[in-house]
Design a protein around this motif. Sequence first.
Motif, PDB file in Angstrom:
ATOM      1  N   HIS A  42       0.817  -1.210   0.000  1.00 15.72           N
ATOM      2  CA  HIS A  42       0.000   0.000   0.000  1.00 15.72           C
ATOM      3  C   HIS A  42       0.854   1.265   0.000  1.00 15.72           C
ATOM      4  CE1 HIS A  42       0.862  -1.254   4.099  1.00 15.72           C
ATOM      5  NE2 HIS A  42       0.526  -0.068   4.569  1.00 15.72           N
ATOM      6  N   LEU A  43       2.108   1.138  -0.444  1.00 15.85           N
ATOM      7  CA  LEU A  43       3.016   2.282  -0.529  1.00 15.85           C
ATOM      8  C   LEU A  43       2.511   3.293  -1.553  1.00 15.85           C
ATOM      9  CD1 LEU A  43       5.819   3.374   0.420  1.00 15.85           C
ATOM     10  CD2 LEU A  43       6.817   2.144  -1.521  1.00 15.85           C
ATOM     11  N   ILE A  44       2.590   4.581  -1.194  1.00 11.33           N
ATOM     12  CA  ILE A  44       2.166   5.657  -2.105  1.00 11.33           C
ATOM     13  C   ILE A  44       3.413   6.284  -2.721  1.00 11.33           C
ATOM     14  CG2 ILE A  44       0.950   7.854  -2.311  1.00 11.33           C
ATOM     15  CD1 ILE A  44      -0.590   7.040   0.265  1.00 11.33           C
ATOM     16  N   PHE A  45       3.547   6.227  -4.046  1.00  7.43           N
ATOM     17  CA  PHE A  45       4.673   6.828  -4.749  1.00  7.43           C
ATOM     18  C   PHE A  45       4.306   8.252  -5.178  1.00  7.43           C
ATOM     19  CE2 PHE A  45       5.470   2.308  -5.282  1.00  7.43           C
ATOM     20  CZ  PHE A  45       6.855   2.219  -5.110  1.00  7.43           C
ATOM     21  N   VAL A  46       5.201   9.201  -4.924  1.00  7.77           N
ATOM     22  CA  VAL A  46       4.984  10.577  -5.385  1.00  7.77           C
ATOM     23  C   VAL A  46       6.234  11.045  -6.124  1.00  7.77           C
ATOM     24  CG1 VAL A  46       3.400  11.164  -3.521  1.00  7.77           C
ATOM     25  CG2 VAL A  46       5.823  11.593  -3.221  1.00  7.77           C
ATOM     26  N   LYS A  47       6.029  11.914  -7.092  1.00  2.05           N
ATOM     27  CA  LYS A  47       7.157  12.431  -7.870  1.00  2.05           C
ATOM     28  C   LYS A  47       7.935  13.461  -7.061  1.00  2.05           C
ATOM     29  CE  LYS A  47       5.245  11.720 -12.483  1.00  2.05           C
ATOM     30  NZ  LYS A  47       4.923  12.359 -13.789  1.00  2.05           N
ATOM     31  N   PRO A  48       9.264  13.464  -7.170  1.00  2.00           N
ATOM     32  CA  PRO A  48      10.064  14.476  -6.456  1.00  2.00           C
ATOM     33  C   PRO A  48       9.770  15.877  -6.974  1.00  2.00           C
ATOM     34  CG  PRO A  48      11.447  12.675  -7.257  1.00  2.00           C
ATOM     35  CD  PRO A  48      10.108  12.515  -7.907  1.00  2.00           C
ATOM     36  N   ARG A  49       9.833  16.834  -6.086  1.00  3.01           N
ATOM     37  CA  ARG A  49       9.675  18.255  -6.450  1.00  3.01           C
ATOM     38  C   ARG A  49      10.892  19.003  -5.903  1.00  3.01           C
ATOM     39  NH1 ARG A  49       4.827  20.583  -3.842  1.00  3.01           N
ATOM     40  NH2 ARG A  49       5.396  19.213  -2.107  1.00  3.01           N
ATOM     41  N   PHE A  50      11.998  18.947  -6.635  1.00  3.30           N
ATOM     42  CA  PHE A  50      13.259  19.457  -6.108  1.00  3.30           C
ATOM     43  C   PHE A  50      13.247  20.967  -5.861  1.00  3.30           C
ATOM     44  CE2 PHE A  50      14.756  15.387  -7.860  1.00  3.30           C
ATOM     45  CZ  PHE A  50      15.373  14.900  -6.725  1.00  3.30           C
ATOM     46  N   GLU A  51      12.499  21.689  -6.664  1.00  3.90           N
ATOM     47  CA  GLU A  51      12.435  23.138  -6.426  1.00  3.90           C
ATOM     48  C   GLU A  51      11.803  23.425  -5.072  1.00  3.90           C
ATOM     49  OE1 GLU A  51      13.866  25.570  -8.088  1.00  3.90           O
ATOM     50  OE2 GLU A  51      14.732  23.967  -9.326  1.00  3.90           O
ATOM     51  N   ARG A  52      10.792  22.652  -4.727  1.00  2.00           N
ATOM     52  CA  ARG A  52      10.144  22.824  -3.413  1.00  2.00           C
ATOM     53  C   ARG A  52      11.097  22.445  -2.290  1.00  2.00           C
ATOM     54  NH1 ARG A  52       7.577  25.249   0.511  1.00  2.00           N
ATOM     55  NH2 ARG A  52       6.190  23.922   1.750  1.00  2.00           N
ATOM     56  N   TYR A  53      11.840  21.356  -2.470  1.00  3.84           N
ATOM     57  CA  TYR A  53      12.783  20.937  -1.430  1.00  3.84           C
ATOM     58  C   TYR A  53      13.882  21.988  -1.243  1.00  3.84           C
ATOM     59  CZ  TYR A  53      10.567  16.503  -2.758  1.00  3.84           C
ATOM     60  OH  TYR A  53       9.650  15.521  -3.071  1.00  3.84           O
ATOM     61  N   LYS A  54      14.326  22.572  -2.347  1.00  6.83           N
ATOM     62  CA  LYS A  54      15.352  23.628  -2.258  1.00  6.83           C
ATOM     63  C   LYS A  54      14.807  24.849  -1.529  1.00  6.83           C
ATOM     64  CE  LYS A  54      17.683  22.388  -6.564  1.00  6.83           C
ATOM     65  NZ  LYS A  54      17.974  22.835  -7.939  1.00  6.83           N
ATOM     66  N   GLU A  55      13.544  25.170  -1.804  1.00  9.20           N
ATOM     67  CA  GLU A  55      12.913  26.319  -1.149  1.00  9.20           C
ATOM     68  C   GLU A  55      12.900  26.129   0.367  1.00  9.20           C
ATOM     69  OE1 GLU A  55       8.452  28.367  -0.841  1.00  9.20           O
ATOM     70  OE2 GLU A  55       8.842  26.807  -2.329  1.00  9.20           O
ATOM     71  N   VAL A  56      12.477  24.951   0.820  1.00  7.36           N
ATOM     72  CA  VAL A  56      12.453  24.677   2.258  1.00  7.36           C
ATOM     73  C   VAL A  56      13.872  24.617   2.813  1.00  7.36           C
ATOM     74  CG1 VAL A  56      11.696  23.067   4.041  1.00  7.36           C
ATOM     75  CG2 VAL A  56      10.276  23.429   2.016  1.00  7.36           C
ATOM     76  N   SER A  57      14.777  24.019   2.050  1.00  9.76           N
ATOM     77  CA  SER A  57      16.174  23.920   2.480  1.00  9.76           C
ATOM     78  C   SER A  57      16.777  25.298   2.707  1.00  9.76           C
ATOM     79  CB  SER A  57      16.990  23.151   1.441  1.00  9.76           C
ATOM     80  OG  SER A  57      18.348  23.056   1.834  1.00  9.76           O
ATOM     81  N   ASN A  58      16.459  26.235   1.844  1.00 11.39           N
ATOM     82  CA  ASN A  58      16.979  27.602   2.004  1.00 11.39           C
ATOM     83  C   ASN A  58      16.418  28.278   3.253  1.00 11.39           C
ATOM     84  OD1 ASN A  58      18.680  27.569  -0.228  1.00 11.39           O
ATOM     85  ND2 ASN A  58      17.091  28.302  -1.621  1.00 11.39           N
ATOM     86  N   GLN A  59      15.156  27.996   3.570  1.00 11.04           N
ATOM     87  CA  GLN A  59      14.585  28.506   4.819  1.00 11.04           C
ATOM     88  C   GLN A  59      15.380  27.998   6.020  1.00 11.04           C
ATOM     89  OE1 GLN A  59      10.249  27.270   3.992  1.00 11.04           O
ATOM     90  NE2 GLN A  59      10.053  28.896   5.495  1.00 11.04           N
ATOM     91  N   ILE A  60      15.674  26.713   5.987  1.00  8.72           N
ATOM     92  CA  ILE A  60      16.427  26.090   7.083  1.00  8.72           C
ATOM     93  C   ILE A  60      17.836  26.667   7.141  1.00  8.72           C
ATOM     94  CG2 ILE A  60      17.370  23.894   7.909  1.00  8.72           C
ATOM     95  CD1 ILE A  60      14.900  22.584   6.472  1.00  8.72           C
ATOM     96  N   ARG A  61      18.429  26.858   5.970  1.00  7.22           N
ATOM     97  CA  ARG A  61      19.804  27.397   5.916  1.00  7.22           C
ATOM     98  C   ARG A  61      19.892  28.771   6.578  1.00  7.22           C
ATOM     99  NH1 ARG A  61      22.875  25.576   1.885  1.00  7.22           N
ATOM    100  NH2 ARG A  61      21.620  23.724   2.281  1.00  7.22           N
ATOM    101  N   GLU A  62      18.883  29.588   6.344  1.00  7.76           N
ATOM    102  CA  GLU A  62      18.904  30.933   6.938  1.00  7.76           C
ATOM    103  C   GLU A  62      18.852  30.878   8.458  1.00  7.76           C
ATOM    104  OE1 GLU A  62      19.582  33.748   5.427  1.00  7.76           O
ATOM    105  OE2 GLU A  62      19.896  32.466   3.668  1.00  7.76           O
ATOM    106  N   ILE A  63      18.167  29.885   8.987  1.00  7.74           N
ATOM    107  CA  ILE A  63      18.149  29.708  10.452  1.00  7.74           C
ATOM    108  C   ILE A  63      19.548  29.370  10.944  1.00  7.74           C
ATOM    109  CG2 ILE A  63      17.289  28.246  12.330  1.00  7.74           C
ATOM    110  CD1 ILE A  63      14.663  28.000  10.697  1.00  7.74           C
ATOM    111  N   PHE A  64      20.258  28.517  10.223  1.00  3.34           N
ATOM    112  CA  PHE A  64      21.626  28.179  10.611  1.00  3.34           C
ATOM    113  C   PHE A  64      22.496  29.431  10.699  1.00  3.34           C
ATOM    114  CE2 PHE A  64      21.175  23.817   8.312  1.00  3.34           C
ATOM    115  CZ  PHE A  64      20.406  23.347   9.359  1.00  3.34           C
ATOM    116  N   PHE A  65      22.348  30.310   9.709  1.00  2.00           N
ATOM    117  CA  PHE A  65      23.194  31.496   9.654  1.00  2.00           C
ATOM    118  C   PHE A  65      22.856  32.513  10.747  1.00  2.00           C
ATOM    119  CE2 PHE A  65      24.107  30.010   5.304  1.00  2.00           C
ATOM    120  CZ  PHE A  65      25.493  30.077   5.351  1.00  2.00           C
ATOM    121  N   GLU A  66      21.718  32.344  11.399  1.00  2.00           N
ATOM    122  CA  GLU A  66      21.421  33.198  12.555  1.00  2.00           C
ATOM    123  C   GLU A  66      22.369  32.893  13.716  1.00  2.00           C
ATOM    124  OE1 GLU A  66      17.375  32.931  13.786  1.00  2.00           O
ATOM    125  OE2 GLU A  66      16.572  33.146  11.744  1.00  2.00           O
ATOM    126  N   TYR A  67      22.937  31.688  13.701  1.00  2.00           N
ATOM    127  CA  TYR A  67      23.765  31.245  14.826  1.00  2.00           C
ATOM    128  C   TYR A  67      25.260  31.289  14.520  1.00  2.00           C
ATOM    129  CZ  TYR A  67      19.491  29.780  17.109  1.00  2.00           C
ATOM    130  OH  TYR A  67      18.247  29.794  17.707  1.00  2.00           O
TER     131      TYR A  67
END
Length: 361
Positions: free
Chosen positions: A70-95
């Motif tokens: 019953h596994l659900i396969f979804v297509k990768p959305r790399f632009e979305r992952y990069k967008e979230v990754s950049n949000q996380i990166r900015e938090i790192f740079f606060e420190y």
Amino acid sequence: MNPVRKIIHVDMDAFFASVEQLDNPDLRGKPVAVGGSEVRGVVAAASYEARKFGVRSAMSGKMAALKCPHLIFVKPRFERYKEVSNQIREIFFEYTDLVEPLSLDEAFLDVTENKFGNPSASILAQEIRDKIKSATGLNASAGISFNKFLAKTASDINKPNGQAVILPKEAEAFLEKMPIEKFFGIGVVTAEKMKKLGIHQGKDLKAYSLQFLTKRFGKSGLHFYNIVRGIHNSQVQPHRERKSLSAESTFETDLAIHKDFLDALHRIFEELIKRMERTKIQGRTVTLKIKYKNFSQQTRSKSFDQYPSQEKIWETVLELLNQSPLSYPVRLFGIGVSNLNVLEDRGLYGKQLWLDFEGEN
């Protein structure tokens, strides 16, 4: 005397799958695989619900479906992952400005001297994880120690959504009990060689001399000798040179006709050009990557004295394609450029990724 380094390794929990579950509430609490399909392709990431059935990244989609019907396969959305990754990166740079990304979902932070002047790396790690949760809705795990290897090892101890510390006084006993395959730099083949020598845990490795390890494993012997003693002096490197930029695609059915080769390559070429224009990157070497039906892989490259134009890159791709007949039907094509004109900045990643854009990785 130099202060003991304080390194945090932050690792997002099932990042790609968690982003998909975040954006699509219908996927929450269900087994999800990003990439691949029931018939072919490779799983790029699996949710924790899927992992309970033995589904793992790099597993074939067919095998994943067998393990979890019953596994659900979804297509990768790399632009979305990069967008979230950049949000996380900015938090790192606060420190700290000493941030070394390893991929979209993990990074090292050197907080020995941090922007808040807080001496507790554990408190900082908890704050960072809380900010990530607040900003993105995603969970992160963290490991804290006095070098990168131990910090990365610690981040796995209390996953998901946890953190762990390995203090200098605890490192020796911890490493002596650790399975040999968990050590940084010891892959499957090396681990098997070590087990034939009776090396199963850190304490077994530690019993061998530097001379013996160097004789048996060459230059890597020194690394093995040091790492089992908690010696890993690699610095957190915030500025790493990007080696290449590329795009690739795995096909639903293997390609065997020249016209199909050209159609597929042109779509990949257009995606690569978009990425080059977006990042302002140029490269003097053009590479064609080919993976065949039998999973064997080949790369063909050509270098120039000057940065080739878009038209020249496409001409080169065709030249490389026609360099010699293809051995078998093709399951994947990739096009990349290297010998680049820029160093990475915060938005780029030092690790080469042949990123797919049509649903499989």
